[in-house]
Motif scaffolding. Structure first.
Motif, PDB file in Angstrom:
ATOM      1  N   UNK A   1       0.815  -1.214   0.000  1.00  0.00           N
ATOM      2  CA  UNK A   1       0.000   0.000   0.000  1.00  0.00           C
ATOM      3  C   UNK A   1       0.848   1.263   0.000  1.00  0.00           C
ATOM      4  N   UNK A   2       1.858   1.313   0.853  1.00  0.00           N
ATOM      5  CA  UNK A   2       2.665   2.532   0.964  1.00  0.00           C
ATOM      6  C   UNK A   2       3.489   2.776  -0.305  1.00  0.00           C
ATOM      7  N   UNK A   3       3.945   1.714  -0.952  1.00  0.00           N
ATOM      8  CA  UNK A   3       4.648   1.894  -2.232  1.00  0.00           C
ATOM      9  C   UNK A   3       3.694   2.478  -3.258  1.00  0.00           C
ATOM     10  N   UNK A   4       2.447   2.040  -3.232  1.00  0.00           N
ATOM     11  CA  UNK A   4       1.443   2.595  -4.125  1.00  0.00           C
ATOM     12  C   UNK A   4       1.198   4.069  -3.863  1.00  0.00           C
ATOM     13  N   UNK A   5       1.176   4.445  -2.601  1.00  0.00           N
ATOM     14  CA  UNK A   5       0.987   5.850  -2.239  1.00  0.00           C
ATOM     15  C   UNK A   5       2.150   6.696  -2.758  1.00  0.00           C
ATOM     16  N   UNK A   6       3.360   6.185  -2.614  1.00  0.00           N
ATOM     17  CA  UNK A   6       4.527   6.931  -3.111  1.00  0.00           C
ATOM     18  C   UNK A   6       4.465   7.084  -4.622  1.00  0.00           C
ATOM     19  N   UNK A   7       4.005   6.051  -5.312  1.00  0.00           N
ATOM     20  CA  UNK A   7       3.862   6.116  -6.767  1.00  0.00           C
ATOM     21  C   UNK A   7       2.813   7.158  -7.154  1.00  0.00           C
ATOM     22  N   UNK A   8       1.701   7.172  -6.465  1.00  0.00           N
ATOM     23  CA  UNK A   8       0.649   8.158  -6.731  1.00  0.00           C
ATOM     24  C   UNK A   8       1.174   9.564  -6.491  1.00  0.00           C
ATOM     25  N   UNK A   9       1.940   9.737  -5.420  1.00  0.00           N
ATOM     26  CA  UNK A   9       2.437  11.062  -5.044  1.00  0.00           C
ATOM     27  C   UNK A   9       3.451  11.621  -6.033  1.00  0.00           C
ATOM     28  N   UNK A  10       3.936  10.797  -6.952  1.00  0.00           N
ATOM     29  CA  UNK A  10       4.842  11.300  -7.982  1.00  0.00           C
ATOM     30  C   UNK A  10       4.114  12.160  -9.012  1.00  0.00           C
ATOM     31  N   UNK A  11       2.797  12.102  -9.009  1.00  0.00           N
ATOM     32  CA  UNK A  11       1.993  12.862  -9.952  1.00  0.00           C
ATOM     33  C   UNK A  11       1.064  13.801  -9.186  1.00  0.00           C
ATOM     34  N   UNK A  12       1.175  15.095  -9.442  1.00  0.00           N
ATOM     35  CA  UNK A  12       0.396  16.092  -8.714  1.00  0.00           C
ATOM     36  C   UNK A  12      -1.104  15.833  -8.800  1.00  0.00           C
ATOM     37  N   UNK A  13      -1.626  15.579 -10.008  1.00  0.00           N
ATOM     38  CA  UNK A  13      -3.070  15.422 -10.192  1.00  0.00           C
ATOM     39  C   UNK A  13      -3.583  14.170  -9.485  1.00  0.00           C
ATOM     40  N   UNK A  14      -2.845  13.085  -9.610  1.00  0.00           N
ATOM     41  CA  UNK A  14      -3.249  11.844  -8.953  1.00  0.00           C
ATOM     42  C   UNK A  14      -3.219  12.004  -7.436  1.00  0.00           C
ATOM     43  N   UNK A  15      -2.252  12.757  -6.928  1.00  0.00           N
ATOM     44  CA  UNK A  15      -2.183  12.991  -5.484  1.00  0.00           C
ATOM     45  C   UNK A  15      -3.418  13.728  -4.995  1.00  0.00           C
ATOM     46  N   UNK A  16      -3.903  14.698  -5.765  1.00  0.00           N
ATOM     47  CA  UNK A  16      -5.124  15.419  -5.371  1.00  0.00           C
ATOM     48  C   UNK A  16      -6.306  14.461  -5.254  1.00  0.00           C
TER      49      UNK A  16
END
Length: 216
Positions: free
Chosen positions: A109-124
């Motif tokens: 899960x946390x690796x997935x969160x880090x991957x998402x956080x690499x993209x501004x729009x996906x993080x929102x």
């Protein structure tokens, strides 16, 4: 359905695509998730609509991705089907990035969160998702239903990573709409991260963005 199926399934691109609006995304989300239930046996469509609503201050692609953020996870709708309906490449890319089963290791899960956080729009989009899943009433209901299980902290652990990927005012806009209870947590975290020595701070050294509260 495998990642390959989601990526490639569907009819070939033929002619101009129809216009796909935010309202269309909302209706599609309601229909696609209509019979699904969450862990508390509540209509899952309520969650996806809340996430999309939380992104009302952002552009249409981000709002569309918010409403459709779980459509690749929980329905047979393919990438190509979304494109054929008129969903933009940008919105589809956001949806793909926040879809756990498309990650390299869906169980991390946390690796997935880090991957998402690499993209501004996906993080929102993920911030809105996290915030709705973290509503006090929902957290309490889950704890009451499974009293023998320890509290789930993965949402708590994910927030600093996601928040760091966007501007703090963007976080505030989302939380104010979907989970105002998290605003105090955000402010407390910002206070903890602020290393400014205010006691010995001169006027000339004042951090940018700060001002005397007595000014009018």
């Amino acid at each position: 359905m495998s990642e390959l199926e989601f990526t490639e399934a569907g009819s070939p691109d033929v002619g101009p695509r129809p216009r796909f609006t935010v309202e269309t995304a909302k209706v599609l989300a309601e229909v696609a998730h209509n019979r699904q239930k969450d862990k508390l046996k509540r209509p899952y469509r309520d969650h996806v609509i809340a996430v999309g609503d939380a992104l009302a201050d952002f552009d249409d692609d981000i709002r569309i991705a918010g409403y459709l953020h779980d459509i690749a996870e929980d329905t047979p709708i393919t990438r190509q089907a979304l494109l054929d309906m008129g969903v933009s490449e940008r919105a589809v890319s956001i949806i793909e990035r926040v879809t756990k089963r498309l990650h390299d290791d869906p169980d991390d899960y946390q690796a997935g969160i880090r991957f998402i956080a690499e993209d501004h729009d996906a993080a929102l989009v993920k911030i809105a998702d996290n915030a709705h899943n973290s509503l006090p009433e929902r957290v309490k209901a889950l704890a009451d239903k499974w009293p023998d299980k320890p509290p789930v902290t993965r949402y708590d652990d994910a927030r600093p990573v996601l928040y760091a990927a966007v501007d703090v005012e963007e976080v505030r806009k989302i939380l104010a709409r979907v989970n105002p209870w998290l605003l105090k947590e955000l402010d407390d975290r910002l206070d903890d991260e602020d290393q400014t020595d205010y006691e010995n701070l001169s006027y000339e050294e004042a951090p940018s963005g700060t001002s005397d509260s007595r000014e009018s």
